[in-house]
Design a protein around this motif. Structure first.
Motif, PDB file in Angstrom:
ATOM      1  N   PHE A   7       0.860  -1.190   0.000  1.00 33.08           N
ATOM      2  CA  PHE A   7       0.000   0.000   0.000  1.00 33.08           C
ATOM      3  C   PHE A   7       0.893   1.234   0.000  1.00 33.08           C
ATOM      4  CE2 PHE A   7      -2.448  -3.286   2.246  1.00 33.08           C
ATOM      5  CZ  PHE A   7      -3.600  -3.304   1.464  1.00 33.08           C
ATOM      6  N   SER A  41     -12.970   1.395  -2.694  1.00 33.67           N
ATOM      7  CA  SER A  41     -12.070   1.003  -1.610  1.00 33.67           C
ATOM      8  C   SER A  41     -12.804   0.182  -0.567  1.00 33.67           C
ATOM      9  CB  SER A  41     -11.502   2.267  -0.976  1.00 33.67           C
ATOM     10  OG  SER A  41     -10.581   1.935   0.005  1.00 33.67           O
ATOM     11  N   TYR A  91      -3.470   9.620  -1.510  1.00 36.08           N
ATOM     12  CA  TYR A  91      -4.306   8.653  -2.233  1.00 36.08           C
ATOM     13  C   TYR A  91      -3.634   7.293  -2.158  1.00 36.08           C
ATOM     14  CZ  TYR A  91      -7.760   7.029  -5.547  1.00 36.08           C
ATOM     15  OH  TYR A  91      -8.802   6.363  -6.128  1.00 36.08           O
ATOM     16  N   GLN A  92      -4.453   6.290  -1.886  1.00 41.09           N
ATOM     17  CA  GLN A  92      -3.870   4.952  -1.714  1.00 41.09           C
ATOM     18  C   GLN A  92      -3.680   4.228  -3.047  1.00 41.09           C
ATOM     19  OE1 GLN A  92      -4.213   2.417   1.733  1.00 41.09           O
ATOM     20  NE2 GLN A  92      -5.586   1.120   0.539  1.00 41.09           N
ATOM     21  N   SER A 128     -12.179   5.472  -2.799  1.00 40.16           N
ATOM     22  CA  SER A 128     -11.584   4.696  -3.884  1.00 40.16           C
ATOM     23  C   SER A 128     -10.073   4.595  -3.719  1.00 40.16           C
ATOM     24  CB  SER A 128     -11.927   5.324  -5.239  1.00 40.16           C
ATOM     25  OG  SER A 128     -11.270   6.564  -5.370  1.00 40.16           O
ATOM     26  N   GLU A 129      -9.478   3.702  -4.494  1.00 37.89           N
ATOM     27  CA  GLU A 129      -8.025   3.536  -4.472  1.00 37.89           C
ATOM     28  C   GLU A 129      -7.584   3.137  -5.871  1.00 37.89           C
ATOM     29  OE1 GLU A 129      -8.099   0.621  -1.353  1.00 37.89           O
ATOM     30  OE2 GLU A 129      -8.188  -1.071  -2.746  1.00 37.89           O
ATOM     31  N   GLN A 145     -11.407   6.313   2.758  1.00 34.88           N
ATOM     32  CA  GLN A 145     -11.364   6.789   1.378  1.00 34.88           C
ATOM     33  C   GLN A 145     -12.302   5.957   0.520  1.00 34.88           C
ATOM     34  OE1 GLN A 145      -7.431   8.180   0.283  1.00 34.88           O
ATOM     35  NE2 GLN A 145      -7.643   7.047  -1.609  1.00 34.88           N
TER      36      GLN A 145
END
Ligand code: 4AD
Ligand code: MG
Length: 483
Positions: A39, A83, A51-52, A90-91, A88
């Motif tokens: 990650f 996600s 942001y991931q 989204s990723e 969060q």
């Protein structure tokens, strides 16, 4: 429309891009790995949020993953996926990662831990990559934009006044010299002094302390103008409120009297602060928490009553207190603080210059509100301020803010030629040097007024930072001109 193919993280968070293939570019804040997955928290400066990026070792080589260390710059292409984790929505599932710039983990000075502000000042070339400084500089930008928007929307014209000048607008003599003379071999005149006729401008010149005098000339043609530029002061004050190079906003308005000037200043300050509240929510939320953490470290009686955002709202929603210097002196003289000799400079008589301890007492202890102080003794103010009928005071105003002290200084200007030249004589300001300024009092003179806002002091107030060195990218202070 972007001019390259990357998408900014702010845009990814603002829009629903689930399922789309995109490219992000940014700097690694942290990386966590297990055998199945890595990650990577990526930040590209567009917003405080990282942001991931999720990297599968079956798709991304071990060699590349190893180089995705804190500080490295990456280009990541992949699919935006809903996600699973909290926080969060989204990723990015990486299909490919390109290392744009490595950052040797043994040598990169910024680590994912809390560094002191003092340490970060020594690495100011990198400190904008921290959450705190990213937030400060995005807020600074928003405040600058709000300044231009405020004036533009009201028909004020932006004037660029000179940075090199032969006059000392404030008469304080704290100027940096500008010269091309050879300092090891200075040309002498007949009297043995330095022959400035041989200097670049054929006279003594300095960096300006204020654009006001030229701003006044413009106001007498265009009506309402403002300047927003760098100013320079060689005062040797090593405080958390002073810079040798700072930015000042100076509106100047034909046909305004002292009260019009106060009304404009109050409205303007509230507008700019409110603009930040409305447009910098995430950054202010972060800075609010940062300030709250700092407060916790202080003894209970020194802690601020309001949090940062509460304080900003309070200023926007309440009228400033207006009082004269004479009234302020009475309050200060009769205060317990003065009687118990808690001020370093005790107030015993009318005419004393107010120190920042007095300004802060009025704002923070007595009124607990921003204060507009008016009608100061002429002896402690600049030559151009309009003389009041009492013969003792001038139509000055200083605006004092909690935690800051003076944030604005201004006045109605002396438009009467005879009064102005008389004051210049008393203060030993040569008329020949300011012949052009005096001409405006000879030709079409009019009542007018203006003020100067120290931009960094405003940024300091809005960000809740404690030291002015932390709200300008590369501060210039006594003994420091690094970067
Ligand atoms: O009060 P000052 O000296 O006023 C002027 O220069 C006038 N010509 C303004 C005008 O009427 N057009 O400076 C204005 C503001 C101060 O209130 C303060 O906020 C800021 O400039 N300031 C400084 N900020 C950072 N570092 C310094 N050394 C500063 N000196 C003044
Ligand atoms: Mg001042």
């Amino acid at each position: 429309m972007a001019f390259n193919k990357r998408v900014k993280i702010k845009a990814v968070l603002d829009q629903n891009l689930i399922g789309q293939e995109i490219t992000l570019m940014g700097w690694v804040r942290t990386k966590r790995s297990n055998k199945n997955v890595s990650f990577i928290a990526l930040n590209d400066g567009s917003i405080i949020t990282n942001y991931q990026v999720v990297a599968d070792p079956n798709l991304i080589s071990e060699e590349i993953l190893k180089k995705c260390s804190t500080g490295a710059c990456l280009k990541v292409s992949g699919i935006v996926v809903e996600s699973q984790g909290a926080g969060q929505s989204s990723e990015l599932h990486a299909k490919s990662i390109e290392i744009l710039g490595e950052a040797d983990p043994e040598k990169f000075p910024l680590q994912p831990k809390k560094h002191s502000l003092e340490f970060l000042r020594d690495i100011a070339h990198l400190r904008m990559r921290t959450n705190t400084f990213g937030a400060v500089f995005r807020v600074r930008h928003a405040l600058a934009f709000a300044v231009h928007k405020y004036f533009n929307d009201r028909g004020f014209f932006y004037i660029h006044t000179p940075i090199i000048t032969a006059s000392d607008a404030e008469g304080a003599g704290e100027m940096f010299r500008v010269t091309t003379l050879d300092l090891k071999n200075l040309p002498k005149d007949e009297a043995g002094g330095i022959d400035f006729k041989q200097d670049f401008f054929e006279k003594e010149t300095n960096l300006t302390v204020s654009g006001q005098l030229e701003g006044e000339l413009a106001a007498m043609a265009l009506g309402e103008i403002y300047t927003f530029g760098p100013t320079f002061r060689a005062e040797n004050s090593n405080t958390t409120r002073h810079l040798a190079e700072f930015w000042m906003i100076e509106p100047e308005m034909a046909f305004y009297d002292a009260e019009d000037n106060q009304n404009l200043a109050e409205d303007f300050l509230k507008y700019v602060i409110n603009y930040a509240l409305e447009n910098c929510a995430e950054d202010l939320q972060f800075l609010d928490q940062r300030a709250a953490d700092e407060e916790k470290a202080k003894p209970a009686e020194q802690r601020a009553e309001l949090g940062l955002i509460e304080k900003l709202k309070f200023v926007v929603e309440n009228d400033f207190v207006r009082l004269t210097y004479t009234e302020a002196i009475d309050i200060l003289r009769n205060s317990n603080h003065n009687k118990k000799k808690k001020f370093q400079y005790l107030i015993d008589s009318w005419g004393a210059d107010l120190q920042s301890e007095h300004e802060r007492y009025l704002v923070e202890k007595h009124f607990k509100k921003p204060v507009i102080l008016t009608d100061y003794p002429k002896e402690i103010k600049a030559f151009y301020m309009r003389q009041n009928e009492d013969g003792k005071t001038v139509a000055a105003m200083d605006i004092l803010f909690p935690g800051i002290g003076e944030i604005v200084g201004g006045s109605q200007r002396e438009e009467r030629l005879d009064r102005l030249t008389q004051r210049m004589q008393e203060m030993h300001i040569p008329e020949e040097e300011l012949w052009w300024y005096l001409d405006t009092r000879r030709f079409g003179a009019n009542p007018h007024a203006g003020f100067g806002l120290g931009f960094e002091r405003m940024v300091l107030f809005v960000t809740g930072m404690g030291n002015i060195r932390d709200v300008i990218a590369f501060p210039r202070t006594p003994g420091n001109a690094e970067f």
